[in-house]
Design an enzyme around this catalytic site. Structure first.
Site, PDB file in Angstrom:
ATOM      1  N   HIS A  28       0.375  -1.097   0.292  1.00 11.05           N
ATOM      2  CA  HIS A  28       0.150  -0.043  -0.713  1.00 11.05           C
ATOM      3  C   HIS A  28       1.029   0.787  -0.154  1.00 11.05           C
ATOM      4  CE1 HIS A  28      -3.936  -1.519   0.820  1.00 11.05           C
ATOM      5  NE2 HIS A  28      -3.484  -2.789   1.200  1.00 11.05           N
TER       6      HIS A  28
ATOM      7  N   THR B 290      -8.551   6.607  -1.791  1.00 10.33           N
ATOM      8  CA  THR B 290      -9.701   6.265  -2.356  1.00 10.33           C
ATOM      9  C   THR B 290     -10.725   7.215  -2.051  1.00 10.33           C
ATOM     10  OG1 THR B 290      -9.335   5.291  -0.235  1.00 10.33           O
ATOM     11  CG2 THR B 290      -8.843   3.877  -1.850  1.00 10.33           C
TER      12      THR B 290
ATOM     13  N   LYS C 146       1.189  15.194   0.156  1.00 12.43           N
ATOM     14  CA  LYS C 146       0.016  14.896  -0.027  1.00 12.43           C
ATOM     15  C   LYS C 146      -0.262  16.473  -0.103  1.00 12.43           C
ATOM     16  CE  LYS C 146      -2.162  11.223   2.848  1.00 12.43           C
ATOM     17  NZ  LYS C 146      -2.920   9.856   2.041  1.00 12.43           N
TER      18      LYS C 146
ATOM     19  N   LYS D 171      -8.262  13.571   4.378  1.00 12.31           N
ATOM     20  CA  LYS D 171      -7.324  12.599   4.616  1.00 12.31           C
ATOM     21  C   LYS D 171      -6.208  13.369   5.184  1.00 12.31           C
ATOM     22  CE  LYS D 171      -6.462  13.667   0.169  1.00 12.31           C
ATOM     23  NZ  LYS D 171      -6.579  12.981  -0.544  1.00 12.31           N
ATOM     24  N   ARG D 172      -5.779  12.078   5.447  1.00 14.42           N
ATOM     25  CA  ARG D 172      -4.760  12.385   6.463  1.00 14.42           C
ATOM     26  C   ARG D 172      -3.647  13.497   5.963  1.00 14.42           C
ATOM     27  NH1 ARG D 172      -4.179   7.972  10.229  1.00 14.42           N
ATOM     28  NH2 ARG D 172      -2.116   9.363  11.215  1.00 14.42           N
TER      29      ARG D 172
ATOM     30  N   LYS E 286     -14.770   8.276  -3.849  1.00 17.82           N
ATOM     31  CA  LYS E 286     -15.321   8.295  -3.157  1.00 17.82           C
ATOM     32  C   LYS E 286     -16.406   9.963  -2.892  1.00 17.82           C
ATOM     33  CE  LYS E 286     -13.540   6.155   0.474  1.00 17.82           C
ATOM     34  NZ  LYS E 286     -13.052   6.381   2.222  1.00 17.82           N
TER      35      LYS E 286
END
Ligand code: 26V
Length: 830
Positions: free
Chosen positions: A367, A666, A564, A558-559, A670
Site C-alpha cells: 500500500h 480512495t 499529500k 485525508k491524513r 468517493k
C-alpha cells in the site's frame, strides 16, 4: 436426530414495523432491563441495535453452514486495521429494514436519525488502508463470497482530534465505553500466543534437526465476532477481532508465589497487547509492543484457520485448495514465518512441504512506496521476542539467496539488495521482502503504483519472479459512500435508472445520458445544495464558521502528510486572499476551502501544517474585505462518520499529491462518485479516474512521475521558483514574516525553511500550474449548467471504482474463490 440440527428450528423474524417494534421493546426490557419510561436515547440505540442484530444472526449461521456444506474455498483477510465506522444505519439498509425500523421507533416517540448519531465509530484504522479493508468486507458479503476478516479488537481506536487554539490535541478514543452491541464475545475460543523464551534443538536419528521453542510468556487471544451483513439478499459474513487475555498458567505462577497484587499487575500488562491502535507515524519503527500486536493477531488467526481446516476434515497439504490468506500490507507479514512454524514444529511437516503450502496460501498487498513507511524490524528485537521466527527467516533467506545465486551467478549486489536482512548498520528484517518471497502474488493498488512497484521498489524481485506481480486497483463501496451517505442523490438516481447500481455499480452508466437533460441537472444541483446546507450547519456548530452554501465547496480531506501537499492547497488559499485584497479577484467565484484530517501525534511537521491552516483561516475568515468571497475551515476529528457529511456536499475534490507518491487514494473515488469534480495530479488512481470520466471532466495539472524523478535527479532548487514567481514569493514571505501569527514570531519558520531549502515534494515546482488550473475551475463554476453536466458524468462513470470489481479481481486472479449464496434467506420486505 435432534431437531435443533435442522433448519426447521429457525423461524425467520418478521421485518414489518410491528414486528420490529415488538423486538425493540423486547430488547429494551428483556435484554437491557430498562423501563421504557426512563430509558435514555442511548438505551433505545442499544435496543434497536439488538433488534437489528437478531435479524442478522440466522443468516449468519446459515451463511457459515452454506460454506461448510459446499466445502467452499475461503479467503481470510488479515489486517491490523478495519475502519468500519458506525453499524446501525448500514445494517438496516443492507437488511432492507430501514423504513420499517424508523417507523417503529417513531411510534415510541424516538427519532432514528438522532439515536443513530449516538453510536460511536468503530475507528480501528488510520486511513485509506483500514477503510479499504472495511469496504472489502462489505463487498465479500454482498457478493456472497466466502471471505472473513481477522484483526485486533483495540480497546482504543484512532485518537479523537480536538483543535484548541489551532493546535491538534489527541484524546483517547473510548469507543467501547457503553459496550458494543454488535460484537459476540467467544471466551470458549481462546488460542495461546507465545513471546520471548528460547530455542532447544534435538537431532533425529537421520541427523535432521528439530527445533523447540520453550519457556517465554503466553498470552491468550480471545475472539470477538462481528457479523458483516451484505446488501440485499447477500450473505452475512464474519469479522473476528482478537483481544489479549492473560493466560491462566501465567496468573497461577504468580499467585503460587503468594504475590496477589503482582499477579494482577502482570495480568494487566499482558492485556496491553490489544489496548491501542498505533497511529501511522515516522517514529513507530522498533516499538516492541507493535511487533507483539502483529504477531499476536497473526498467530491467533492462523491457529484458528488451521483448526477450522482440520475440523472440515482436510489434510494440511490441501490447505491452498481450501484457504487463501491475504496480507493487508506487511503488518501481518510475520505470517510467512508463523505458518512455516505451525506446519513444521506443530505438525511435523518437512521444510519443502511446509514452504510449498505457505507460498501457495499467502498473498500480499503493498500500500505504499514511501521509504519511511516500509516496515523493518531490528534483528536483535525479533530474536528476543520471536526467536523461532527469526531462525525461520534466516533459513528462508538462506534458501532464497542460494536460488538467486544460482540463477544470477556473480551478482553480489543483487544478493545484498534482495536479502530479507538489511545488513547496513544494525541489522534489520525487511518485512516487504519476507512478504514477497513467502507469497504467490504481490499486488499494488492502482495501475501506476503497481508499475512503480515493478520498476522501483520490487524491481529485483520482478526480474527474479515476474509472474508474482499483479495490479488490483482499489475501489469503494457504493452502499456506504453513495446510497447511505447521500440518500437524496441515491433516491434521485434510483428514480431515473432504478436501483441496480447499488449492487452493481456498472449499472449507474445510463445516468450519463441524463446529464444532457436540463431538468435532471437542476435536480442534481438541488440535491447538492441541500447537502451543502447540511454541511454548512455542521461547520457552524463544530468549527464556528458561517459559510454560504452557494459558494464553491473545495475540499481536501485525508491524513495530514507532506506528500499529500495540504500546503499547496494552502498556498492557493493565501494567493486568493491576496488577490481579493488587491482588488484583482473579480473573476474568482466565492469559495469555501475545507480541510480535514489527523496528523500522527509524533509527526511534528504535520502538526505544524494543521496549525498554519488554522492561523490562515483565522486571518481570512475575519477580514471584512474578504467577507463571503473566501472562507477557510479546518473540520476537526475527521473520520468515517464526518466523511459521510462532507463528501456528498463537495463540489471540488483535491487530489494533489506529488506524482508517484500516493499509492492509489480512495477518497478521490468517493468524492467523484458523489459528483465532485477532481483537481488532481497524475498520481495513484487519479490516472484511471481520468481515463474513465474523460479528460474534459477532470482538472489535471502538475509534473508527471518521470518529471518529478528527473527534477530530483538533476538537483532540484525550490528557490528558483521563489525567485521567478512573485505571487508565490509573496505567499511564502507572508508566512515567514508572521503575517498569520502576529503574536508569536517565527511560529511557522520550519514550514518556510522546509519549502525553500528542500521541498521534497516539489510544491513550488507545481504551484504555477496549480493556480492556473484553479482559475479554470473558477471559470467553469460560473457556468452551472456545464459544471453540473460534468459532475453528473463523474458520478455516472465511476462503475469501475466499485469495490465489487476490486474484490472480483482478487477472487479470480489471486484467491481462486467463488460466490455461494445462502438459499432461502432472502430478507423480507426488501
Ligand atoms: C505512510 C507513512 C508516510 C511516512 C510516515 C509514516 C507512514 C506510515 C504509513 C503510511 C501509509 C501506510 C500504508 C497506507 O495506508 N497506504 C494507503 O493505502 C490506501 C489503500 O490502498 C491507498 O489508497 C493510499 O494511497 C495509501 O497511502
Amino acid at each position: 436426530m435432534n431437531d435443533i440440527l435442522h433448519e426447521s428450528v429457525f423461524t425467520p423474524l418478521e421485518n414489518d414495523c410491528k414486528a420490529l417494534g415488538d423486538s425493540i421493546r423486547g430488547r429494551l426490557i428483556h435484554s437491557l432491563g430498562k423501563d421504557p419510561r426512563i430509558a435514555t436515547e442511548r438505551d433505545w440505540l442499544h435496543a434497536v441495535a439488538l433488534a437489528v442484530r437478531e435479524r442478522m444472526l440466522e443468516r449468519w449461521i446459515f451463511t457459515r453452514r452454506g460454506y461448510q456444506d459446499a466445502s467452499a474455498k475461503r479467503v481470510y483477510y488479515l489486517s491490523m486495521e478495519f475502519l468500519i465506522g458506525r453499524g446501525l444505519i448500514n445494517a438496516m439498509l443492507n437488511l432492507g429494514i430501514y423504513d420499517a425500523t424508523r417507523e417503529a421507533l417513531a411510534e415510541f416517540g424516538m427519532d432514528l436519525g438522532e439515536i443513530a448519531e449516538l453510536e460511536a465509530d468503530a475507528a480501528l484504522g488510520n486511513g485509506g488502508l483500514g477503510r479499504l479493508a472495511a469496504c472489502i468486507l462489505d463487498s465479500l458479503a454482498t457478493q456472497c463470497l466466502p471471505g472473513f476478516g481477522y484483526g485486533i479488537r483495540y480497546e482504543y481506536g484512532m485518537f479523537a482530534q480536538e483543535i484548541r487554539d489551532g493546535i491538534q490535541i489527541e484524546h483517547p478514543d473510548t469507543w467501547l465505553r457503553y459496550g458494543n452491541p454488535w460484537e459476540l464475545p467467544r471466551p470458549e475460543g481462546l488460542h495461546p500466543v507465545r513471546f520471548y523464551g528460547h530455542l532447544i534443538t534435538h537431532y533425529r536419528a537421520n541427523g535432521e534437526a528439530q527445533h523447540f521453542w520453550e519457556d517465554g510468556e503466553t498470552v491468550m487471544a480471545m475472539p470477538y465476532d462481528l457479523p458483516i451483513p451484505g446488501y440485499g439478499p447477500g450473505n452475512v459474513n464474519n469479522l473476528r477481532l482478537w483481544a489479549a487475555k492473560a493466560s491462566r498458567d501465567f496468573e497461577l505462577e504468580y499467585f503460587n508465589e503468594g504475590d496477589y497484587i503482582g499477579a494482577v499487575e502482570q495480568k494487566n500488562q499482558s492485556e496491553n497487547i490489544s489496548r491501542v491502535l498505533y497511529p501511522n507515524d515516522a517514529s513507530q519503527a522498533g516499538r516492541e509492543l507493535r511487533l507483539k500486536q502483529e504477531y499476536f493477531f497473526v498467530s491467533a488467526s492462523l491457529q484458528d484457520i488451521l483448526g477450522r481446516h482440520r475440523e472440515d476434515g482436510h489434510t494440511l497439504s490441501a490447505l491452498p485448495n481450501h484457504v487463501a490468506i491475504q496480507l493487508n500490507d506487511t503488518h501481518p507479514a510475520i505470517a510467512v514465518a508463523e505458518l512455516m512454524r505451525l506446519l513444521m514444529d506443530d505438525n511435523d511437516l518437512p521444510w519443502n512441504a511446509a514452504w510449498r503450502i505457505t507460498v501457495k496460501t499467502l498473498a500480499y498487498t503493498n500500500h505504499t512506496l514511501m521509504p519511511e513507511a516500509l516496515e523493518t524490524w531490528p534483528v536483535e528485537l525479533m530474536t528476543r521476542v520471536l526467536p523461532r521466527h527469526m531462525q525461520i527467516i534466516y533459513d528462508i533467506n538462506h534458501r532464497f539467496l542460494n536460488d538467486v545465486r544460482h540463477r544470477f551467478p556473480g551478482d553480489q549486489e543483487l544478493l545484498r539488495r534482495v536479502s530479507l536482512i538489511d545488513e547496513a548498520g544494525a541489522r534489520r528484517v525487511r518485512m516487504a521482502h519476507l512478504a514477497v518471497v513467502g507469497s504467490h502474488h504481490t499486488n499494488g493498488v492502482a495501475a501506476l503504483h503497481s508499475e512503480l512497484l515493478r520498476n522501483t521498489l520490487f524491481s529485483d524481485f520482478y526480474r527474479i519472479m515476474p509472474e508474482r506481480f499483479v495490479n488490483v486497483t482499489n475501489g469503494v463501496t457504493p452502499r456506504l459512500w453513495l446510497h447511505q451517505a447521500n440518500p437524496d442523490l441515491s433516491r434521485m438516481i434510483c428514480k431515473h435508472i432504478g436501483d441496480g447500481w447499488i449492487r452493481d455499480l456498472d449499472q449507474i452508466a445510463p445516468l450519463a445520458a441524463l446529464a444532457e437533460n436540463a431538468e435532471v441537472r437542476a435536480e442534481f444541483r438541488q440535491v447538492k445544495l441541500a447537502n451543502k446546507r447540511r454541511l454548512a450547519d455542521y461547520i457552524a456548530a463544530e468549527a464556528g464558521v458561517r459559510v454560504k452554501p452557494e459558494a464553491l465547496f473545495d475540499v481536501q480531506i485525508k491524513r495530514i502528510h507532506e506528500y499529500k501537499r495540504q500546503l499547496l492547497k494552502l498556498l492557493h488559499v493565501i494567493s486568493l486572499y491576496n488577490r481579493i485584497r488587491d482588488g484583482q479577484a473579480d473573476d474568482c467565484v466565492p469559495r469555501v476551502v475545507l480541510f480535514a484530517g489527523k496528523a500522527a501525534p509524533a509527526y511534528i511537521m504535520a502538526k505544524q501544517i494543521i496549525r498554519l491552516i488554522n492561523d490562515v483561516a483565522d486571518v481570512v475568515n475575519n477580514d471584512p474585505i474578504v467577507g463571503d468571497r473566501l472562507k477557510c475551515v479546518f473540520v476537526p476529528n475527521y473520520g468515517v462518520s464526518i466523511a459521510t457529511i462532507i463528501i456528498p456536499a463537495a463540489d471540488l475534490s483535491e487530489q494533489i499529491s506529488t506524482a508517484g507518491t500516493e499509492a492509489s487514494g480512495t477518497g478521490n473515488m468517493k468524492l467523484a462518485l458523489n459528483g465532485a469534480l477532481t483537481i488532481g495530479t497524475l498520481d495513484g488512481a487519479n490516472i484511471e479516474i481520468r481515463d474513465e470520466v474523460g479528460a474534459d471532466n477532470i482538472f489535471i495539472f502538475g509534473l508527471h512521475t518521470d518529471e518529478v524523478e528527473a527534477r530530483q535527479q538533476a538537483g532540484y532548487d525550490p528557490r528558483k521558483h521563489y525567485r521567478e514567481n512573485p505571487s508565490l514569493a509573496r505567499c511564502l514571505d507572508m508566512i515567514a514574516s508572521d503575517f498569520f501569527a502576529p503574536d508569536e514570531p517565527h511560529r511557522h519558520q520550519a514550514i518556510v525553511d522546509s519549502l525553500l531549502h528542500e521541498d521534497r515534494y516539489l510544491l513550488l515546482a507545481d504551484y504555477a500550474a496549480y493556480i492556473e488550473t484553479q482559475n479554470e475551475v473558477d471559470r467553469l463554476y460560473r457556468e452551472p449548467e456545464d459544471w453540473s453536466r460534468k459532475a453528473i458524468l463523474n458520478t455516472a462513470r465511476m462503475g469501475r471504482f466499485s469495490i465489487d470489481r476490486t474484490v472480483r479481481e482478487y477472487a479470480s486472479q489471486i484467491w481462486g474463490i467463488e460466490p455461494r449464496s445462502v438459499k432461502g434467506q432472502e430478507p423480507k420486505n426488501a
